[in-house]
Design an enzyme around this catalytic site. Structure first.
Site, short mmCIF file in Angstrom:
data_model
loop_
_atom_site.label_atom_id
_atom_site.label_comp_id
_atom_site.label_asym_id
_atom_site.label_seq_id
_atom_site.Cartn_x
_atom_site.Cartn_y
_atom_site.Cartn_z
N ASP A 38 -15.20 23.57 -9.94
CA ASP A 38 -14.90 22.39 -10.75
C ASP A 38 -15.19 20.68 -9.81
O ASP A 38 -15.24 20.67 -8.98
CB ASP A 38 -13.67 23.09 -10.37
CG ASP A 38 -12.51 22.17 -11.12
OD1 ASP A 38 -13.03 21.33 -12.25
OD2 ASP A 38 -11.14 22.27 -10.94
N ASP A 39 -15.29 19.62 -11.15
CA ASP A 39 -15.71 18.87 -10.27
C ASP A 39 -16.76 18.17 -9.86
O ASP A 39 -16.95 17.19 -9.03
CB ASP A 39 -14.50 18.12 -10.15
CG ASP A 39 -13.32 17.91 -10.62
OD1 ASP A 39 -12.96 18.66 -12.13
OD2 ASP A 39 -12.22 16.96 -10.55
N CYS A 78 -11.51 19.29 -17.64
CA CYS A 78 -11.77 20.92 -16.41
C CYS A 78 -11.21 21.96 -17.91
O CYS A 78 -12.48 22.77 -18.38
CB CYS A 78 -10.82 21.08 -16.11
SG CYS A 78 -10.80 20.33 -14.63
N ARG A 82 -14.15 24.79 -20.24
CA ARG A 82 -13.74 26.04 -19.61
C ARG A 82 -13.67 27.20 -21.18
O ARG A 82 -14.48 28.34 -21.49
CB ARG A 82 -12.79 26.60 -18.68
CG ARG A 82 -13.28 26.03 -17.10
CD ARG A 82 -11.57 25.82 -17.07
NE ARG A 82 -11.79 24.12 -15.68
CZ ARG A 82 -12.40 24.80 -14.60
NH1 ARG A 82 -12.60 26.39 -14.20
NH2 ARG A 82 -12.76 24.22 -13.77
N LYS A 136 -10.28 29.68 -11.05
CA LYS A 136 -9.15 28.24 -11.95
C LYS A 136 -9.20 29.09 -13.47
O LYS A 136 -10.42 29.24 -13.82
CB LYS A 136 -9.81 26.98 -11.68
CG LYS A 136 -8.93 25.67 -13.09
CD LYS A 136 -9.33 24.64 -12.64
CE LYS A 136 -9.26 23.44 -13.53
NZ LYS A 136 -9.39 22.44 -12.68
N HIS A 138 -7.05 27.82 -16.57
CA HIS A 138 -6.88 26.79 -16.95
C HIS A 138 -7.17 27.18 -18.45
O HIS A 138 -6.93 25.66 -19.16
CB HIS A 138 -7.98 25.82 -16.46
CG HIS A 138 -6.99 24.14 -16.72
ND1 HIS A 138 -7.27 22.99 -16.11
CD2 HIS A 138 -5.89 24.42 -16.95
CE1 HIS A 138 -6.76 22.14 -16.08
NE2 HIS A 138 -5.68 22.97 -16.68
N SER A 161 -5.42 23.89 -12.54
CA SER A 161 -5.94 23.30 -11.52
C SER A 161 -5.08 22.81 -10.27
O SER A 161 -4.04 23.12 -10.15
CB SER A 161 -5.93 21.66 -12.04
OG SER A 161 -7.30 21.27 -12.83
N HIS A 215 -12.89 20.12 -6.86
CA HIS A 215 -10.99 19.56 -7.49
C HIS A 215 -10.73 19.10 -6.13
O HIS A 215 -10.53 20.23 -5.47
CB HIS A 215 -10.83 20.58 -8.40
CG HIS A 215 -9.90 19.75 -9.29
ND1 HIS A 215 -9.05 19.19 -9.25
CD2 HIS A 215 -9.73 19.20 -10.79
CE1 HIS A 215 -7.49 18.75 -9.68
NE2 HIS A 215 -9.34 19.07 -11.29
N ASP A 267 -17.96 22.38 -14.73
CA ASP A 267 -17.27 21.96 -15.24
C ASP A 267 -17.87 20.13 -15.92
O ASP A 267 -16.83 20.39 -17.26
CB ASP A 267 -15.98 22.72 -15.73
CG ASP A 267 -15.05 21.68 -14.14
OD1 ASP A 267 -15.41 21.31 -13.91
OD2 ASP A 267 -13.91 21.43 -14.62
N ASN A 268 -17.68 19.38 -14.80
CA ASN A 268 -17.59 18.18 -15.52
C ASN A 268 -17.95 17.62 -13.95
O ASN A 268 -18.25 18.32 -13.22
CB ASN A 268 -16.20 17.84 -16.46
CG ASN A 268 -14.86 18.18 -15.16
OD1 ASN A 268 -14.31 18.87 -15.59
ND2 ASN A 268 -14.73 17.16 -13.97
N LYS A 283 -16.31 11.70 -13.64
CA LYS A 283 -15.62 12.50 -14.49
C LYS A 283 -14.02 11.57 -15.15
O LYS A 283 -13.97 10.41 -15.34
CB LYS A 283 -14.35 13.54 -13.31
CG LYS A 283 -13.46 14.56 -14.12
CD LYS A 283 -12.30 14.61 -13.23
CE LYS A 283 -11.21 15.83 -14.17
NZ LYS A 283 -10.85 16.60 -13.06
CA LIG Z 1 -13.32 20.16 -13.74
#
Ligand SMILES: [Ca+2]
Length: 482
Positions: A38-39, A78, A82, A136, A138, A161, A215, A267-268, A283
């Site tokens: 994540d991130d 996010c 996903r 996660k 989301h 998150s 994240h 994811d980003n 991001k």
């Molecule tokens: Ca993310």
């Protein structure tokens, strides 16, 4: 009339051999593991150029498989990212173009992945796979959106998150723990992942492991905290790398390594303290730092070792790629935007995409085709640019559980380039010549701009009015003329 014994024996023999065949086929089906950080920034791994973070297990994974250097997500944050991974569709088709947030505003509840969407988990489960989501989710936090209602046999994780409140750890559909100790999340997720692989070693499985980290708020367990010599962010990355190592160790021990296709990606792009390896932005921006993520694919005997692949592709392709390898046909009643990436991974095939698109909020933002990228809409290179050094990331979880609040990264640690031409609409960059998106060359290349804008306009017609007009106030009714 008695049936001759020989015929009974023959029938038994045929039935038994069919059973054996079915069992063999089931066992021969490949396993799939998707590890989704994540991130995690494009430059946050040692094998993608980070100067300080050490990632020996991911380096080995890349050396034993393929490292993709032009792998994109369709949205720089996010939830939409996903939903795209799990459906193979752009956000304007699967409908999750926003981030559901239990403590947020208009997307607080009643929003999530629609029942009408077909998820990778659902397809694999229908075809005999054991499925689990660990981490996660989301894609909605009301019960009808839970992972267990969308193709996953089991779930362990935070439904959104790790900075959204309440930070509940859910097991299946029940609250297992509140508040969760974030420092232990990576370890707990890894332990459950290893346990799931052991439980399902004799049947095909799909392990979807969307980690909470890196994240914000960052947190690492005792075994990693202050151990990397590269700050809290480095500790967190080291623990994620350890997690990957544990999974491969288990696959090898159980002799599943050669029958398991493993993907690692993000994811980003990164938030503050992360690293884009020289890409612009971060991001939540539509610069490459927001949209391009590290990607490693490994499958011994299928994906040749040590490849570096610079073909334009993205997370949108994971759904069709995995289904193809599972021998499951794609849904035919809807548009699947992604393409099978296996020819890219195994034969260095050209990109299957004429263009890749990005979205932010309810708008289409960019179109990428070959080396060219057109920013149709304007996006800043950095968010919260003018915050001071004493700023504390407000994206904390419940106050009682925040770990190392003063060690969270600050806006004075921008992850990507902030230099270059002033952001504006209709900027064109050649990413081969200018990977940092510094020099707008729209004026010099009007034909390229026209071609990409046409692609953008064509896709724009496919964005439903309900999304395109989301923020518009309803028109006032015309006054009656009598
Ligand atoms: Ca993310």
């Amino acid at each position: 009339m008695a049936i001759p014994r020989i015929i009974v024996c023959l029938v038994c023999l045929i039935l038994c051999s069919q059973q054996t065949l079915i069992a063999a086929e089931t066992k021969a089906k490949p396993n799939f593991i998707v590890i989704f950080a994540d991130d995690l920034g494009y430059g946050d791994l040692e094998c993608f150029g980070h100067p300080k973070f050490k990632t020996p297990n991911l380096n080995r994974m890349a050396a034993e498989g393929a490292r993709l250097t032009q792998f994109n997500v369709p949205v720089p944050y996010c939830a939409p990212s996903r939903a795209t991974l799990l459906t193979g569709r752009y956000p304007w088709r699967h409908g999750v173009w926003f981030n559901p947030a239990p403590d947020g505003g208009r997307f607080r509840s009643g929003v999530g992945i629609a029942d009408s969407e077909v998820l990778l988990s659902e397809k694999l489960k229908q075809n005999g796979y054991a499925t689990i989501c660990i981490g996660k989710w989301h894609l909605g936090h009301d019960p009808q959106y839970y992972p267990t209602r969308h193709g996953f046999d089991d779930y362990l994780g935070i439904l959104y998150s790790n900075d959204m409140r309440p930070v509940n750890l859910i097991k299946g559909e029940e609250i297992l723990e509140y508040p969760v100790i974030q420092a232990n999340l990576t370890k707990r997720y890894t332990d459950r992942a290893v346990e799931f692989i052991r439980e399902n070693q004799k049947r095909p499985f799909f392990l979807y492991l969307p980690h909470a980290m890196p994240h914000k708020p960052l947190a690492a367990s005792e075994a990693f905290y202050k151990k990397s010599g590269a700050g809290l962010y480095g500790d967190v990355i080291a623990e994620l790398d350890w997690s990957v190592g544990e999974i491969f160790k288990t696959l090898k021990e159980l002799d599943l390594d050669e029958n398991t296709f493993v993907i690692f990606t993000s994811d980003n792009g990164p938030w503050f303290g992360g690293h884009t390896a020289g890409l612009s932005g971060m991001k939540s921006t539509s610069w490459e730092g927001g949209l391009r993520v590290p990607m490693i694919a490994r499958w011994p005997g299928k994906i040749p070792k040590g490849q570096v692949i610079d073909t334009n592709c993205g997370s949108i392709d994971i759904f069709p790629t995995i289904l193809k390898q599972a021998g499951i046909p794609l849904p035919t009643d809807r548009v699947i935007d992604g393409k099978d990436l296996f020819p890219v991974l195994t034969e260095q095939a050209k990109t299957p995409h004429e263009a890749l698109y990005s979205m932010k909020g309810n708008f289409l933002f960019t179109v990428r085709s070959g080396p060219w990228k057109l920013h149709v809409k304007q996006s800043p290179r950095q968010l919260l640019a003018n915050q001071g050094k004493d700023w504390i990331d407000p994206r904390g979880p419940d106050g009682v559980t925040i770990i190392a609040p003063y060690e969270q990264a600050m806006p004075d640690q921008p992850p990507g380039l902030l230099t270059g031409d002033q952001p504006g609409p209709m900027m064109l960059f050649n990413l081969e010549d200018d990977p940092g998106e510094q020099h707008n060359v729209a004026k010099q290349n009007p034909q390229v701009v026209a071609r990409l804008k046409k692609l953008y306009d064509q896709m724009q017609t496919q964005v439903p009015d309900s999304i395109r007009n989301f923020n518009q106030k309803p028109k006032k009714k015309a006054a009656s003329s009598r």
